[in-house]
Design an enzyme around this catalytic site. Sequence first.
Site, PDB file in Angstrom:
ATOM      1  N   ASP A 129       0.862  -1.195   0.000  1.00  0.00           N
ATOM      2  CA  ASP A 129       0.000   0.000   0.000  1.00  0.00           C
ATOM      3  C   ASP A 129       0.894   1.238   0.000  1.00  0.00           C
ATOM      4  O   ASP A 129       1.916   1.278   0.692  1.00  0.00           O
ATOM      5  CB  ASP A 129      -0.863  -0.019   1.283  1.00  0.00           C
ATOM      6  CG  ASP A 129      -2.092   0.876   1.179  1.00  0.00           C
ATOM      7  OD1 ASP A 129      -3.211   0.357   1.325  1.00  0.00           O
ATOM      8  OD2 ASP A 129      -1.930   2.109   0.982  1.00  0.00           O
TER       9      ASP A 129
ATOM     10  N   ALA B 273      -6.289  -1.868  -4.261  1.00  0.00           N
ATOM     11  CA  ALA B 273      -5.735  -0.534  -4.506  1.00  0.00           C
ATOM     12  C   ALA B 273      -6.314   0.078  -5.778  1.00  0.00           C
ATOM     13  O   ALA B 273      -6.195  -0.499  -6.864  1.00  0.00           O
ATOM     14  CB  ALA B 273      -4.214  -0.635  -4.630  1.00  0.00           C
TER      15      ALA B 273
ATOM     16  N   THR C 129     -17.111  -3.089  -9.140  1.00  0.00           N
ATOM     17  CA  THR C 129     -18.106  -2.139  -8.638  1.00  0.00           C
ATOM     18  C   THR C 129     -19.425  -2.239  -9.396  1.00  0.00           C
ATOM     19  O   THR C 129     -19.436  -2.584 -10.593  1.00  0.00           O
ATOM     20  CB  THR C 129     -17.563  -0.699  -8.763  1.00  0.00           C
ATOM     21  OG1 THR C 129     -18.640   0.213  -8.511  1.00  0.00           O
ATOM     22  CG2 THR C 129     -17.026  -0.404 -10.146  1.00  0.00           C
TER      23      THR C 129
ATOM     24  N   TYR D 225     -14.695   6.118 -13.830  1.00  0.00           N
ATOM     25  CA  TYR D 225     -14.399   5.158 -12.752  1.00  0.00           C
ATOM     26  C   TYR D 225     -14.962   3.775 -13.104  1.00  0.00           C
ATOM     27  O   TYR D 225     -14.246   2.765 -13.077  1.00  0.00           O
ATOM     28  CB  TYR D 225     -14.991   5.665 -11.435  1.00  0.00           C
ATOM     29  CG  TYR D 225     -15.022   4.625 -10.351  1.00  0.00           C
ATOM     30  CD1 TYR D 225     -13.840   4.093  -9.829  1.00  0.00           C
ATOM     31  CD2 TYR D 225     -16.238   4.132  -9.863  1.00  0.00           C
ATOM     32  CE1 TYR D 225     -13.868   3.111  -8.852  1.00  0.00           C
ATOM     33  CE2 TYR D 225     -16.276   3.152  -8.885  1.00  0.00           C
ATOM     34  CZ  TYR D 225     -15.085   2.644  -8.387  1.00  0.00           C
ATOM     35  OH  TYR D 225     -15.122   1.666  -7.425  1.00  0.00           O
TER      36      TYR D 225
ATOM     37  N   LYS E 239     -12.962   0.007 -14.138  1.00  0.00           N
ATOM     38  CA  LYS E 239     -13.180  -1.269 -13.451  1.00  0.00           C
ATOM     39  C   LYS E 239     -13.667  -2.343 -14.431  1.00  0.00           C
ATOM     40  O   LYS E 239     -13.273  -3.498 -14.355  1.00  0.00           O
ATOM     41  CB  LYS E 239     -14.182  -1.075 -12.312  1.00  0.00           C
ATOM     42  CG  LYS E 239     -13.621  -0.254 -11.138  1.00  0.00           C
ATOM     43  CD  LYS E 239     -12.592  -1.049 -10.367  1.00  0.00           C
ATOM     44  CE  LYS E 239     -12.063  -0.307  -9.160  1.00  0.00           C
ATOM     45  NZ  LYS E 239     -11.196  -1.137  -8.303  1.00  0.00           N
TER      46      LYS E 239
ATOM     47  N   PHE F   6     -21.389  -2.818  -4.009  1.00  0.00           N
ATOM     48  CA  PHE F   6     -22.282  -1.676  -3.975  1.00  0.00           C
ATOM     49  C   PHE F   6     -21.613  -0.667  -3.026  1.00  0.00           C
ATOM     50  O   PHE F   6     -20.410  -0.483  -3.132  1.00  0.00           O
ATOM     51  CB  PHE F   6     -23.711  -2.151  -3.658  1.00  0.00           C
ATOM     52  CG  PHE F   6     -24.313  -2.778  -4.905  1.00  0.00           C
ATOM     53  CD1 PHE F   6     -23.785  -3.958  -5.432  1.00  0.00           C
ATOM     54  CD2 PHE F   6     -25.321  -2.150  -5.608  1.00  0.00           C
ATOM     55  CE1 PHE F   6     -24.257  -4.499  -6.635  1.00  0.00           C
ATOM     56  CE2 PHE F   6     -25.801  -2.681  -6.799  1.00  0.00           C
ATOM     57  CZ  PHE F   6     -25.272  -3.853  -7.310  1.00  0.00           C
TER      58      PHE F   6
END
Length: 330
Positions: A31, A75, A118, A142, A146, A170
């Site tokens: 990270d 990440a 997502t 975004y 994904k 969600f």
Amino acid sequence: MKLFVTGGAGYVGSHCVRELCNAGHTVVVYDNLINGGHKEAVDTRAELVVGDLADDTLLERTLASGAFDAVLHYAALLDVNESVHEPLKYYQNNIANTVSLLALMRKNDIKKMVFSSTCATYGVPLSVPITEDMPQHPINPYGRTKLAIEWALRDSADAWGLGSTALRYFNASGAASDGTLGEDRDPEYHLIPLVLQVALGQREQIKIFGVDYPTPDGSCVRDYIHVEDLGSVHRMAIESQEEAVFRYYNVGTGVGVSVKELIVAAREISGKDILASPDVRREGDPPELYADPTKAMTELGWQPKYTDIRKTIETAWHWHSTHPNGYASV
Ligand code: UDP
């Protein structure tokens, strides 16, 4: 299993790392401690390597030395609004860096992954609740980044035997039930922490982004899934992962909650007034998103423990009221 966890110091990642350590797995967290990552959030049983996914040299050295069985990849950048205005930042971080990670996994013969996807990959769904077979037409950068990685995972299953699971979250919400882990991001942009900052007197009011949506009370409807329930579904996914298959699941409670309903619940739980005012719609926001989580329940044996928004907000309120400055409060 020996697990490599990117973003394991972040909000969702840290709760999952705790769940994985509790189950006896050996965890190495990678990270950069930017964008919501905190070293204090990393379970003491896990090893923390502070590094950036863009740092190919460190990433390769860490992956090559570890004899890892699998990767859990959290990440990413996840601010929908920012992604609309800074798309390349999202394409770089969420796509280019993940493709580098996949290439290094291939090189080091690591063939299992769980990926944080997502519900934003669905865009504006044809109907709700959303099932996995509905078309994926994301309406913001975004969601597109994904979805692009879901394609890379799907293609990698046949091409080089990668086994992976995309968990389409969600709205990740709540905090650890013992009050020791929670959400701490600066700047904050998620609804529940912002509402609770108003309750704490750190923010004057909450703006309701859009009150003229085609929803029962005009405000947006979302499905708030507790972070500890995200922890259990990640553990179940990685423990059951086989090579050379691509799986995908909706991870939500199945219950839709409007922005206005959430504010009312937060007032009850905090005992504070919480000033709220209608505002314009936020770009890139679909009106109504909630999951049909049946597939994850049936195939993985997963069962979310938190299906009442009040219980979820209670854990968040416990965290925020005892950590008004996040991890820096400790
Ligand atoms: N929202 C809002 N006011 C805020 C922040 C968020 O009305 O100050 C709304 C937002 O438009 C969305 C919902 O709350 O409908 C959840 O937003 P959040 O950013 O928490 O998560 P997202 O659904 O974008 O992943």
